[in-house]
Motif scaffolding. Structure first.
Motif, PDB file in Angstrom:
ATOM      1  N   GLU A 226       0.859  -1.397   0.033  1.00 32.06           N
ATOM      2  CA  GLU A 226       0.187  -0.242  -0.073  1.00 32.06           C
ATOM      3  C   GLU A 226       1.057   1.295  -0.079  1.00 32.06           C
ATOM      4  O   GLU A 226       0.442   2.435   0.500  1.00 32.06           O
TER       5      GLU A 226
ATOM      6  N   TYR B  32      -2.928  -5.302   1.561  1.00 31.80           N
ATOM      7  CA  TYR B  32      -2.915  -6.356   2.630  1.00 31.80           C
ATOM      8  C   TYR B  32      -4.301  -6.977   2.809  1.00 31.80           C
ATOM      9  O   TYR B  32      -5.208  -6.301   2.156  1.00 31.80           O
ATOM     10  N   ARG B  33      -4.538  -7.842   3.584  1.00 35.81           N
ATOM     11  CA  ARG B  33      -5.707  -8.636   3.514  1.00 35.81           C
ATOM     12  C   ARG B  33      -7.093  -7.660   3.494  1.00 35.81           C
ATOM     13  O   ARG B  33      -7.084  -7.006   4.358  1.00 35.81           O
ATOM     14  N   GLY B  34      -7.889  -7.933   2.309  1.00 36.28           N
ATOM     15  CA  GLY B  34      -9.000  -7.257   2.116  1.00 36.28           C
ATOM     16  C   GLY B  34      -8.984  -5.723   1.637  1.00 36.28           C
ATOM     17  O   GLY B  34     -10.269  -5.333   0.920  1.00 36.28           O
ATOM     18  N   GLU B  35      -7.958  -5.189   1.325  1.00 36.04           N
ATOM     19  CA  GLU B  35      -7.712  -4.042   0.864  1.00 36.04           C
ATOM     20  C   GLU B  35      -7.997  -3.985  -0.954  1.00 36.04           C
ATOM     21  O   GLU B  35      -7.632  -5.234  -1.373  1.00 36.04           O
TER      22      GLU B  35
ATOM     23  N   GLU C  68     -11.973 -10.766 -16.386  1.00 34.28           N
ATOM     24  CA  GLU C  68     -12.475  -9.492 -15.815  1.00 34.28           C
ATOM     25  C   GLU C  68     -12.889  -8.536 -16.724  1.00 34.28           C
ATOM     26  O   GLU C  68     -13.101  -7.095 -16.467  1.00 34.28           O
TER      27      GLU C  68
END
Ligand SMILES: [Zn+2]
Lengths: 259, 561
Positions: free
Chosen positions: A121, A141-144, A243
Motif C-alpha cells: 500500500e 494487505y488482506r481485504g484492501e 474480468e
C-alpha cells in the motif's frame, strides 16, 4: 545529513513491531528521546534501547535530512519505515516483513533480503533491495482493494508470490524471477520482471506487466501480436478477459501447455 | 445518585433547558434519592441516554461484513486494557467496540434492525457480547412464506398468530419488513418493481403484504409499529413508490399511542430522476407528505462520507450495488424467510450521486416540521458508522456548517437539492427529540428517552453549556462535546467519563411476548410442522431461540387477549 545508527542487542525470537523506526518519528527527537520510544516485542512492550543499541548524530533535525542506518539482522523486525514521508533508511542486512508499509516519500535501501509485504500500500517514494524479496511485494494487505498506488520498488534478486497484488499505480521492477501470480488483480500499475514468471496478470483490469524471461500465460489472455521493445521481441497479450480487463501483458518467451 | 444543577433537556416531560437535579435509585429515576454518588453537572447539557432505533449491530450479515472486510477490522483498533477487551473496526466494529463506542457518545440503547428468525440465535449471541447498552432486535417478516400464504388466504388471525410466534421464536421486538416480496422474488433471480407487482408463486403483492402485516401488528397491539424498508429502495425515481406505499395504508389506524408505520432510512427512498444521470432529490415531496400525515414516522439514514458497509435483506439491491461499483459482494439465501447481501463501498464528496444523497438526508430532517416524526440515524453502517452521530447533529444545528461542507462537495449537491435554501437550525430540544425521546417513543420504550420518575436511570451529560455556546457558529464545539460524553450513566452507574469507558455492566435485551387465541396458534403450529418437515434445513426444535441465548431479558407483553 544526520545519521542515526541502530544495531540489535540480541537475536529476536519473536517479531518486533518497529513502526517507530522512521525518519518522521526520529527527526524531531534527540538520541536520548529515540532510545525511550516504545516498541512491542511479541506481546511485551519495550523501550527501543532495550532491544537496540542506538548511536549517531544528536537531534532534533529535519526529516528530509534524517538517515537511519540499520546494521545487523533485522529479519524479525517488522514495519520499518511504515508511513514514512521523508528521509532515508539504509539497511545493511536483512529486513523483516512490512518494511515501507504505506510509505509516501523518502527512500529505503536494503543491502540484503526483504521479507513479505515489502512496500505494501505504498503511495510514493522509492525502495531498493539488493537481494531477494518475499511474497506480496507492493500488494494490498488482506481485504484492501488497492495495493501500491505510487512510487517505485526495485528488486535486484527474485520476488516471491503475488508480486504487486491489487496494484493501483506505481512501478515494480524485479531483475530476477517472480513466483506465482505476479500482478494479480492489477488495476493500473506497471510491473517489469527480468526473469521468469508463472501465471502473471490473473484478474488484471488494467496496467502493464512485462516478463523478460519465460511466462506461463493464463488461457484467459488473448494473443494480439509480436512487438519489439528496445530491440527485444515480446508477445503481446490482452487480459484478463475473465474480468473484461484491458491490461497489457508482454512476454519474451511463452511456456507451452497454456492453462 | 444525584446529578446536580445540569441544564436538562427532557422533551417528553416538557423540560426545555431547565437547571434541575436528577435523582436515581436502584437504576430508576426517583423523586429524591436517599444518597449515593453526587455528580456536579452545573453548566453542562443533560439529556436522557441516547436511543438508536435502527442500526445493524449484530447477526449474520454484520459478521459477514467483518469477514469480508479484514481491512475494516484494522481501522479503529484499540488494545485491551485492565477493564476493556480489544476493539477493532470502523464500519463493522467487533461486539465490544459497539458497546464502548455507544457509551462514549452518551448512547445507552440500540436496536438491531433486521434479523431473520432462522439466524436469530446468531443475533442474540452477538447482542449478548455487546456490553453496557440495552438492546433489542427487529424480526424480518416481509418475505416469509408463512406470511405470504396468510396474506394470499386473507387469514389475518393466522397471520397475527404467526407474527406472535415469530417474535417469540426469534426473541424479537418488532416487525421489520424489507422490500416485501422482493426478497422472495430474488430466490428466482428477480425482484418486484412496485407495490402492485405480484410475488412469484404466491399471487400476492407488496401492497397486500404491507397492509396485512400492519393490520396484524395493530391487532397484536405491539409496542412498535411495522418498520418498513420500502420497495425500490436505492433506485432513482423511487419517491413515487414511497408515496404510493404511504397512500396505500392511510386508512389503517394505530391501536396504540404511536405512529402506525415507521419508514426507515428514508434518505434511500426519496430519489427523483429516471436514472443516475438526472438523479435528484425528492426529499421535499416526502417531507410535505409527512407534514400532512402525522401517523407516519421515518428516520434519516444520513450518509457519511468515507467508508461504509452496506448490508441489507434487500439482496437484489446489493447485487445492483456490487455490479455498479465492481465491489466485493456477499449474497445469502435465508431459506423460507429472506435473502440478503453485503457490499462495502466508499462515499465520495466529489461523487455527484453521493453528494446529493448526503444532502437528501439533511433535507428530510430539516423539512419535516415535527421532530417527533423524523429521527436521526445513519442506518449504521449502510449510510456510515454510528460514531459519526455528532457530525450529523452538528449539521442539523448549524446552517454555517452545512454551507462549509457543501463547498467541498460536487456542485450537484446544491443544484439538485433544496438544501442550500434551508435556513432551519435545530435547537437542543429538537436534538433531544431526534436522538432520544423520538426513537424511544417510536419504538414504544416507555422507560427510555426521558427522565421522569420511573424512567430508566440512563443519562448523558455533555461538557457544553447550551446557554453559552451558539451551535450555529461553534459547530465544532458541539461536535467535539457530543463525541465524548462527560458522563454516560446507565441504570444509575457511571459507565463513561470524559469520553472513556469506566465500567462495563451487561445491558438487557428487549423482546415482545404477544398472546393470541389458541385456535390461531394451533393452526400456525400445524403449518410449521409441515414446513420444517418439507423445506427447512434444520429441525423446528433447533430453530427457536432458547432462554439461554437471552440471559438478561426485558419482556414486553402485548397481544390480542
Ligand atoms: Zn437498515
Amino acid at each position: 545529513m544526520r545519521n542515526i545508527v541502530i544495531r540489535p542487542r540480541r537475536h529476536f525470537r519473536v517479531p518486533v513491531e518497529a513502526e517507530r523506526i522512521s525518519p518522521d518519528v526520529f527527526a524531531p527527537l534527540s538520541i536520548e528521546e529515540i532510545r525511550s520510544l516504545e516498541v512491542w516485542e511479541g506481546n511485551r512492550r519495550a523501550a527501543l534501547s532495550e532491544l537496540f543499541d542506538i548511536s549517531g548524530d544528536d537531534g532534533p533535525g529535519r526529516g528530509d535530512e534524517t538517515q537511519i542506518s540499520l546494521s545487523g539482522d533485522f529479519s524479525r523486525v517488522k514495519r520499518v519505515g511504515e508511513k514514512m514521508t521523508c528521509g532515508r533508511i539504509a539497511v545493511a542486512g536483512d529486513v523483516g516483513m512490512h518494511a515501507g508499509n504505506g510509505m509516501a516519500a523518502g527512500e529505503i535501501l536494503v543491502d540484503g533480503n526483504a521479507g513479505d509485504w515489502l512496500g505494501r500500500e505504498m503511495r510514493g517514494g522509492r525502495i531498493k533491495v539488493l537481494g531477494d524479496a518475499g511474497d506480496y511485494v507492493g500488494a494490498g494487505y488482506r481485504g484492501e482493494s488497492c495495493g501500491m498506488r505510487g512510487g517505485e520498488i526495485l528488486i535486484d534478486g527474485n520476488a516471491g508470490d503475488y508480486l504487486g497484488e491489487h496494484l493501483c499505480g506505481g512501478a515494480i521492477t524485479v531483475l530476477g524471477d517472480a513466483g506465482d501470480f505476479p500482478g494479480i488483480a492489477n488495476r493500473g500499475g506497471t510491473i517489469v520482471i527480468g526473469g521468469d514468471a508463472h501465471l502473471p496478470g490473473a484478474e488484471m483490469a488494467s496496467g502493464t506487466i512485462t516478463v523478460g524471461g519465460r511466462a506461463r500465460v493464463l488461457p484467459s489472455y488473448q494473443y494480439l501480436e509480436t512487438v519489439e521493445i528496445e530491440g527485444l521481441r515480446f508477445k503481446k497479450f490482452l487480459g484478463d478477459l475473465v474480468e473484461e480487463g484491458k491490461g497489457e501483458l508482454y512476454a519474451a518467451s511463452v511456456e507451452e501447455g497454456r492453462g | 445518585m444525584i446529578i446536580e444543577g445540569g441544564i436538562v433537556y427532557d422533551p417528553i416531560n416538557g423540560v426545555l433547558g431547565e437547571e434541575m437535579d436528577i435523582s436515581i435509585e436502584d437504576g430508576r429515576v426517583v423523586e429524591k434519592a436517599g444518597g449515593g454518588e453526587v455528580i456536579d453537572a452545573r453548566g453542562m447539557l443533560v439529556m436522557p441516554g441516547g436511543v438508536d432505533a435502527h442500526a445493524h449491530i449484530a447477526g449474520g450479515k454484520v459478521n459477514t461484513g467483518r469477514i469480508m472486510r479484514p481491512e475494516d477490522g484494522r481501522r479503529g483498533t484499540e488494545p485491551r486494557t485492565k477493564l476493556l477487551r480489544p476493539s477493532t473496526g470502523y464500519t463493522v466494529p467487533n461486539c465490544y467496540a459497539i458497546g464502548y463506542r455507544y457509551a462514549r457518545l452518551g448512547y445507552t440503547t440500540a436496536f438491531e434492525a433486521a434479523t431473520p428468525i432462522l439466524e436469530a440465535r446468531h443475533t442474540h449471541e452477538e447482542l449478548e457480547e455487546i456490553p453496557i447498552i440495552d438492546k433489542g432486535a427487529l424480526t424480518l417478516f416481509g418475505n416469509n412464506w408463512e406470511v405470504l400464504e396468510c396474506v394470499r388466504d386473507g387469514d389475518l388471525g393466522k397471520l397475527a398468530a404467526f407474527v406472535a410466534w415469530g417474535l417469540r421464536a426469534s426473541r424479537g421486538y418488532g416487525v421489520k419488513v424489507v422490500n416485501p416480496g422482493g426478497g422472495e422474488a430474488w430466490g428466482f433471480g428477480g425482484n418486484v418493481k412496485g407495490i402492485d407487482d405480484p410475488v412469484p408463486s404466491f399471487d400476492v403483492t407488496p401492497r397486500e403484504i404491507i397492509r396485512y402485516l400492519m393490520r396484524a401488528n395493530e391487532a397484536l397491539r405491539l409496542p412498535h409499529s411495522v418498520h418498513l424498508h420500502t420497495n425500490n429502495l436505492g433506485k432513482p425515481g423511487n419517491y413515487e413508490t414511497t408515496l404510493e406505499t404511504l397512500r396505500a395504508v392511510e386508512d389503517i389506524a394505530a391501536t396504540r399511542d404511536r405512529q402506525v408505520l415507521h419508514v426507515t432510512h428514508m434518505q434511500f427512498s426519496a430519489y427523483g430522476g429516471t436514472g443516475w444521470r438526472d438523479f435528484e432529490s425528492r426529499a421535499s415531496d416526502i417531507a410535505d407528505y409527512f407534514n400532512k400525515h402525522n401517523q407516519f414516522t421515518m428516520d434519516m439514514g444520513q450518509l457519511i462520507f468515507g467508508s461504509a458497509t452496506t448490508m441489507t435483506a434487500d439482496a437484489p439491491l446489493e447485487y445492483g450495488n456490487a455490479r455498479l461499483l465492481k465491489a466485493k459482494w456477499s449474497n445469502h439465501d435465508i431459506e423460507l424467510e429472506e435473502s440478503s447481501g453485503v457490499v462495502p463501498l466508499v462515499y465520495g464528496r466529489k461523487n455527484p450521486i453521493n453528494a446529493i444523497q448526503w444532502a437528501i438526508g439533511l433535507e428530510l430532517a430539516l423539512l419535516t416540521e415535527d421532530p417527533w416524526q423524523m429521527i436521526m440515524t445513519t442506518d449504521h453502517p449502510n449510510g456510515g458508522p454510528f460514531v459519526n452521530y455528532p457530525e450529523v447533529v452538528a449539521l442539523l444545528m448549524s446552517r454555517r456548517k452545512r454551507e462549509e461542507e457543501m463547498a467541498t462537495l460536487h456542485d450537484l449537491a446544491s443544484k439538485r437539492t433544496s438544501l442550500p435554501s434551508i435556513e432551519r437550525e435545530m435547537d437542543w430540544n429538537d436534538v433531544a427529540i431526534v436522538t432520544r425521546a423520538g426513537p424511544a417513543r417510536i419504538l414504544g420504550l416507555q422507560e427510555k428517552g426521558h427522565l421522569g420518575v420511573g424512567a430508566d436511570g440512563d443519562v448523558s451529560i455533555y461538557e457544553i453549556n447550551p446557554e453559552k455556546v451558539d451551535p450555529s457558529r461553534d459547530h465544532e464545539v458541539v461536535k467535539a462535546a457530543l463525541a465524548r460524553a462527560k458522563y454516560t450513566i446507565k441504570a444509575g452507574e457511571v459507565v463513561a467519563r470524559d469520553g472513556e469507558v469506566v465500567a462495563v455492566p451487561q445491558g438487557r435485551t428487549y423482546w415482545v411476548d404477544a398472546s393470541v387465541p389458541e385456535a390461531d396458534a394451533a393452526r400456525v403450529r400445524a403449518d410449521l410442522v409441515e414446513k420444517f418437515a418439507k423445506y427447512y434445513s434444520i429441525q423446528l426444535s433447533n430453530y427457536m431461540v432458547q432462554d439461554a441465548y437471552v440471559t438478561r431479558p426485558r419482556v414486553v407483553r402485548a397481544g390480542v387477549i
